[in-house]
Design a protein around this motif. Sequence first.
Motif, PDB file in Angstrom:
ATOM      1  N   LYS A   1       0.770  -1.353   0.167  1.00 23.61           N
ATOM      2  CA  LYS A   1       0.293   0.233   0.190  1.00 23.61           C
ATOM      3  C   LYS A   1       1.169   1.342   0.106  1.00 23.61           C
ATOM      4  N   PHE A   2       0.766   1.986  -1.120  1.00 24.40           N
ATOM      5  CA  PHE A   2       1.648   3.047  -1.317  1.00 24.40           C
ATOM      6  C   PHE A   2       1.014   4.239  -1.655  1.00 24.40           C
ATOM      7  N   GLY A   3       1.665   5.201  -0.767  1.00 26.06           N
ATOM      8  CA  GLY A   3       0.323   6.842  -1.190  1.00 26.06           C
ATOM      9  C   GLY A   3       1.422   7.748  -2.055  1.00 26.06           C
ATOM     10  N   PHE A   4       0.632   9.215  -3.139  1.00 28.73           N
ATOM     11  CA  PHE A   4       1.313   9.716  -3.281  1.00 28.73           C
ATOM     12  C   PHE A   4       0.672  11.287  -2.961  1.00 28.73           C
ATOM     13  N   ILE A   5       1.468  12.280  -2.859  1.00 27.92           N
ATOM     14  CA  ILE A   5       0.485  13.262  -2.438  1.00 27.92           C
ATOM     15  C   ILE A   5       1.133  14.147  -3.442  1.00 27.92           C
ATOM     16  N   VAL A   6       0.709  15.047  -4.273  1.00 24.10           N
ATOM     17  CA  VAL A   6       0.989  16.481  -4.968  1.00 24.10           C
ATOM     18  C   VAL A   6       0.151  17.382  -4.783  1.00 24.10           C
ATOM     19  N   THR A   7       0.902  18.636  -5.491  1.00 29.72           N
ATOM     20  CA  THR A   7       0.038  20.165  -5.401  1.00 29.72           C
ATOM     21  C   THR A   7       0.156  20.245  -6.289  1.00 29.72           C
ATOM     22  N   GLY A   8      -0.664  20.694  -7.102  1.00 28.21           N
ATOM     23  CA  GLY A   8      -1.744  21.375  -7.962  1.00 28.21           C
ATOM     24  C   GLY A   8      -3.354  21.672  -8.007  1.00 28.21           C
ATOM     25  N   ASP A   9      -3.648  20.436  -8.173  1.00 27.88           N
ATOM     26  CA  ASP A   9      -4.993  20.195  -7.626  1.00 27.88           C
ATOM     27  C   ASP A   9      -5.343  19.833  -6.742  1.00 27.88           C
ATOM     28  N   ASN A  10      -7.392  19.393  -6.404  1.00 25.06           N
ATOM     29  CA  ASN A  10      -7.701  18.538  -5.780  1.00 25.06           C
ATOM     30  C   ASN A  10      -8.390  17.470  -6.830  1.00 25.06           C
ATOM     31  N   PHE A  11      -8.018  16.535  -5.597  1.00 27.71           N
ATOM     32  CA  PHE A  11      -8.105  14.764  -5.814  1.00 27.71           C
ATOM     33  C   PHE A  11      -7.675  13.849  -5.046  1.00 27.71           C
ATOM     34  N   VAL A  12      -8.880  12.487  -5.650  1.00 32.08           N
ATOM     35  CA  VAL A  12      -8.225  11.385  -5.406  1.00 32.08           C
ATOM     36  C   VAL A  12      -8.051  10.743  -6.248  1.00 32.08           C
ATOM     37  N   GLN A  13      -7.032   9.877  -6.317  1.00 28.95           N
ATOM     38  CA  GLN A  13      -7.471   8.635  -7.133  1.00 28.95           C
ATOM     39  C   GLN A  13      -6.544   7.418  -6.438  1.00 28.95           C
ATOM     40  N   PRO A  14      -7.680   6.444  -5.876  1.00 28.97           N
ATOM     41  CA  PRO A  14      -7.040   5.277  -5.936  1.00 28.97           C
ATOM     42  C   PRO A  14      -7.108   4.210  -7.120  1.00 28.97           C
ATOM     43  N   GLN A  15      -5.861   3.592  -7.141  1.00 28.16           N
ATOM     44  CA  GLN A  15      -5.359   2.252  -8.256  1.00 28.16           C
ATOM     45  C   GLN A  15      -4.501   1.002  -7.469  1.00 28.16           C
ATOM     46  N   GLY A  16      -4.476   0.244  -8.369  1.00 27.61           N
ATOM     47  CA  GLY A  16      -3.666  -0.962  -7.564  1.00 27.61           C
ATOM     48  C   GLY A  16      -4.610  -2.498  -8.581  1.00 27.61           C
ATOM     49  N   THR A  17      -3.729  -3.270  -7.860  1.00 22.46           N
ATOM     50  CA  THR A  17      -4.064  -5.041  -8.135  1.00 22.46           C
ATOM     51  C   THR A  17      -4.515  -5.786  -6.895  1.00 22.46           C
ATOM     52  N   GLU A  18      -4.701  -6.321  -6.726  1.00 22.48           N
ATOM     53  CA  GLU A  18      -4.743  -6.962  -5.575  1.00 22.48           C
ATOM     54  C   GLU A  18      -3.896  -7.229  -4.796  1.00 22.48           C
ATOM     55  N   LYS A  19      -2.274  -7.127  -5.055  1.00 21.19           N
ATOM     56  CA  LYS A  19      -0.878  -7.107  -4.296  1.00 21.19           C
ATOM     57  C   LYS A  19      -1.044  -6.262  -4.354  1.00 21.19           C
ATOM     58  N   PHE A  20      -1.230  -5.179  -4.517  1.00 21.47           N
ATOM     59  CA  PHE A  20      -0.115  -3.514  -4.807  1.00 21.47           C
ATOM     60  C   PHE A  20      -1.363  -2.386  -5.443  1.00 21.47           C
ATOM     61  N   SER A  21      -1.311  -1.331  -4.256  1.00 23.94           N
ATOM     62  CA  SER A  21      -2.378  -0.332  -4.295  1.00 23.94           C
ATOM     63  C   SER A  21      -1.613   0.635  -4.071  1.00 23.94           C
ATOM     64  N   MET A  22      -2.435   1.860  -4.642  1.00 23.03           N
ATOM     65  CA  MET A  22      -1.441   3.120  -4.602  1.00 23.03           C
ATOM     66  C   MET A  22      -2.318   4.412  -4.502  1.00 23.03           C
ATOM     67  N   LYS A  23      -2.644   5.190  -3.560  1.00 15.53           N
ATOM     68  CA  LYS A  23      -3.390   6.311  -3.389  1.00 15.53           C
ATOM     69  C   LYS A  23      -2.801   7.477  -3.678  1.00 15.53           C
TER      70      LYS A  23
END
Length: 95
Positions: A5-27
């Motif tokens: 489970k990995f998270g990334f925070i980016v500056t720019g605009d407000n949004f939330v985007q979850p994605q991944g597979t059964e073995k790995f997810s990223m938000k």
Amino acid sequence: MALTKFGFIVTGDNFVQPQGTEKFSMKVIGISHPSEGIAAAQELVADGIQLIELCGGFSPVWAGRIIEAIDYAVPVGVVAYGPESIDKMHALFLA
């Protein structure tokens, strides 16, 4: 324990985007100002994220504030740019 489970925070605009597979997810969480990174990081930790990466728009000061705000719960890394990129980065964040 493997990273799943990995998270990334980016500056720019407000949004939330979850994605991944059964073995790995990223938000990915987009924010409009680095100060919003504290709440975003706390949300990621509450979601069970194991590792947080901050985009290059975060200064070392904001990275430190975020790390302290999550009480060192997970590793926090910061994307860094070399001196050859500073002027172009500056222009992007002033636009």
